[in-house]
Write an enzyme that holds these catalytic residues in place. Structure first.
Site, mmCIF file in Angstrom:
data_model
loop_
_atom_site.group_PDB
_atom_site.id
_atom_site.type_symbol
_atom_site.label_atom_id
_atom_site.label_comp_id
_atom_site.label_asym_id
_atom_site.label_seq_id
_atom_site.Cartn_x
_atom_site.Cartn_y
_atom_site.Cartn_z
ATOM 1 N N CYS A 253 39.867 5.880 33.260
ATOM 2 C CA CYS A 253 39.922 4.990 32.102
ATOM 3 C C CYS A 253 39.345 3.630 32.463
ATOM 4 O O CYS A 253 39.673 2.631 31.819
ATOM 5 C CB CYS A 253 41.358 4.841 31.606
ATOM 6 S SG CYS A 253 42.072 6.348 30.923
ATOM 7 N N ARG A 255 35.552 2.728 34.220
ATOM 8 C CA ARG A 255 34.139 2.660 33.864
ATOM 9 C C ARG A 255 33.455 3.964 34.219
ATOM 10 O O ARG A 255 33.724 4.572 35.268
ATOM 11 C CB ARG A 255 33.444 1.504 34.608
ATOM 12 C CG ARG A 255 33.797 0.122 34.077
ATOM 13 C CD ARG A 255 33.184 -0.118 32.705
ATOM 14 N NE ARG A 255 33.587 -1.392 32.132
ATOM 15 C CZ ARG A 255 33.129 -1.864 30.985
ATOM 16 N NH1 ARG A 255 32.246 -1.163 30.292
ATOM 17 N NH2 ARG A 255 33.542 -3.018 30.517
ATOM 18 N N ASP A 279 38.235 8.420 29.509
ATOM 19 C CA ASP A 279 38.067 7.552 28.343
ATOM 20 C C ASP A 279 36.719 6.859 28.356
ATOM 21 O O ASP A 279 36.328 6.249 27.368
ATOM 22 C CB ASP A 279 39.200 6.511 28.315
ATOM 23 C CG ASP A 279 39.140 5.609 27.092
ATOM 24 O OD1 ASP A 279 39.234 6.145 25.967
ATOM 25 O OD2 ASP A 279 39.006 4.376 27.256
ATOM 26 N N GLU A 284 27.425 6.372 26.203
ATOM 27 C CA GLU A 284 28.349 6.268 25.071
ATOM 28 C C GLU A 284 27.586 5.892 23.806
ATOM 29 O O GLU A 284 26.777 4.965 23.844
ATOM 30 C CB GLU A 284 29.438 5.236 25.373
ATOM 31 C CG GLU A 284 30.308 5.623 26.571
ATOM 32 C CD GLU A 284 31.418 4.631 26.854
ATOM 33 O OE1 GLU A 284 31.553 3.631 26.093
ATOM 34 O OE2 GLU A 284 32.155 4.817 27.827
ATOM 35 N N HIS A 303 36.564 5.830 24.594
ATOM 36 C CA HIS A 303 36.578 4.458 25.127
ATOM 37 C C HIS A 303 37.493 3.555 24.299
ATOM 38 O O HIS A 303 37.094 2.491 23.832
ATOM 39 C CB HIS A 303 35.161 3.876 25.183
ATOM 40 C CG HIS A 303 35.039 2.755 26.173
ATOM 41 N ND1 HIS A 303 33.863 2.441 26.811
ATOM 42 C CD2 HIS A 303 35.954 1.867 26.649
ATOM 43 C CE1 HIS A 303 34.052 1.411 27.625
ATOM 44 N NE2 HIS A 303 35.321 1.049 27.544
#
Length: 343
Positions: A253, A255, A279, A284, A303
């Site tokens: 969670c 990077r 996450d 992205e 994210h």
């Protein structure tokens, strides 16, 4: 004479929150204008030379005309924006790091860049704990099966169940504002917590400092909490995942750049890992056709580990404190380019 302030908020850190926080911190005569950026309704991306930004240079230049102060989360502070906005003296980024600001150009133009470290530490730590629990108990998969009308008794087989947190050894890579909170939570649940962080000097009695190779050899659950640097980029790859015990769980969670995601999918496909939860991702939004969307026993969230109402309010409050210091001519508490302050 009033000071013109641009609040360039978005649909998470709202302009209302930014304006209210700044007004609460200072009694200065302020004139606010507002610009609403499209994030997160539209994904952030690269704008000119800066990353993770929202909106365009042109709209920011127009909105900044005559402004001395800008408070934002995602607006792109590029060299072109700085050259077009000579009145700007303070640019506040309400996030843990000002990745959407060209710090070198800001310093050249005498613009102080502030940020809001720790704004989402509690939210991210809580989300991390939730992801660990979701992965080890396969909550998303069993939920999806039930919604599809399937009562899967085979999940109860010994070979299919995961470990408990109590009594497990959990390895944390990174012990900053988030990692230290996760360590305390896990310690309270009865886990043995190992930490690899060359910069951590006091683990508060809740964790044991170890080298990375020892952490990987012992950790039944691995959770990443390091910042991305040249040293940490890709630090968990195929060799590191293979070094984990059979049936380990990996959670990220922090990077996407910390982890080799192809290697993660390979380790899940081969059954070396019991599960994983992420996450953050190398790209992205996650593109259609990505292996991440079809690899088994992989829990994904888009994210949003740091997404809470408290995070948005914390971000505005932390930033507003430095706006007030700037207006009083005092040193900033969270300045990303402190060399500009002595000018």
């Amino acid at each position: 004479m009033s000071v013109r302030v641009l609040a360039a908020g978005d649909h998470f850190v709202l302009n209302r929150l930014l304006v209210e926080a700044v007004r609460a911190e200072t009694s200065a005569d302020l004139e606010f204008t507002e610009l609403t950026l499209p994030w997160p309704v539209e994904p952030f991306g690269r704008v000119a030379e800066v990353d993770e930004a929202s909106g365009t240079e042109d709209e920011l230049i127009e909105a900044l005309r005559g402004a001395e102060v800008c408070v934002t989360q995602m607006a792109p502070l590029t060299r072109r924006v700085l050259e077009a906005c000579p009145d700007l003296a303070f640019f506040g980024v309400s996030r843990g790091g000002p990745v959407n600001a060209n710090l070198e150009a800001a310093t050249e133009h005498g613009v102080a860049v502030a940020f809001a470290p720790g704004r989402n530490a509690a939210a991210t730590a809580e989300h991390t704990l939730g992801m660990i629990m979701a992965a080890v108990r396969r909550i998303p998969q069993t939920h999806a099966d039930l919604h599809a009308g399937l009562w899967r008794g085979d999940y109860y087989r010994y070979e299919a169940v995961g470990p408990e947190i109590e009594g497990s050894t959990v390895g944390l890579v990174g012990y900053g504002a988030v990692g230290s909170r996760v360590a305390r939570m896990l310690h309270a649940l009865g886990a043995r917590v190992l930490v690899h962080d060359p910069y951590a000097t006091d683990l508060g009695g809740v964790a044991e400092p170890v080298p990375l190779d020892e952490l990987l050899a012992r950790a039944q659950i691995l959770s990443l909490h390091a910042r991305v640097t040249p040293e940490t980029t890709g630090m968990i790859g195929a060799a590191e995942l293979a070094a984990l015990p059979e049936g380990a769980v990996v959670v990220n969670c922090a990077r996407g750049a910390l982890l080799d995601y192809d290697a993660l999918c390979d380790a899940l496909d081969k059954g070396h890992l019991y599960a994983a939860a992420c996450d953050v991702f190398p790209e992205e939004p996650v593109p259609a056709g990505s292996r991440l969307l079809t690899t088994p026993n992989l829990t994904l969230t888009p994210h949003l580990a740091g997404a809470s109402k408290q995070t948005a309010r914390n971000a505005a409050r932390i930033l507003a404190g430095d706006v007030a210091r700037h207006l009083r001519g005092e040193p900033l508490l969270h300045c990303a380019n402190p060399e500009v302050l002595g000018r």
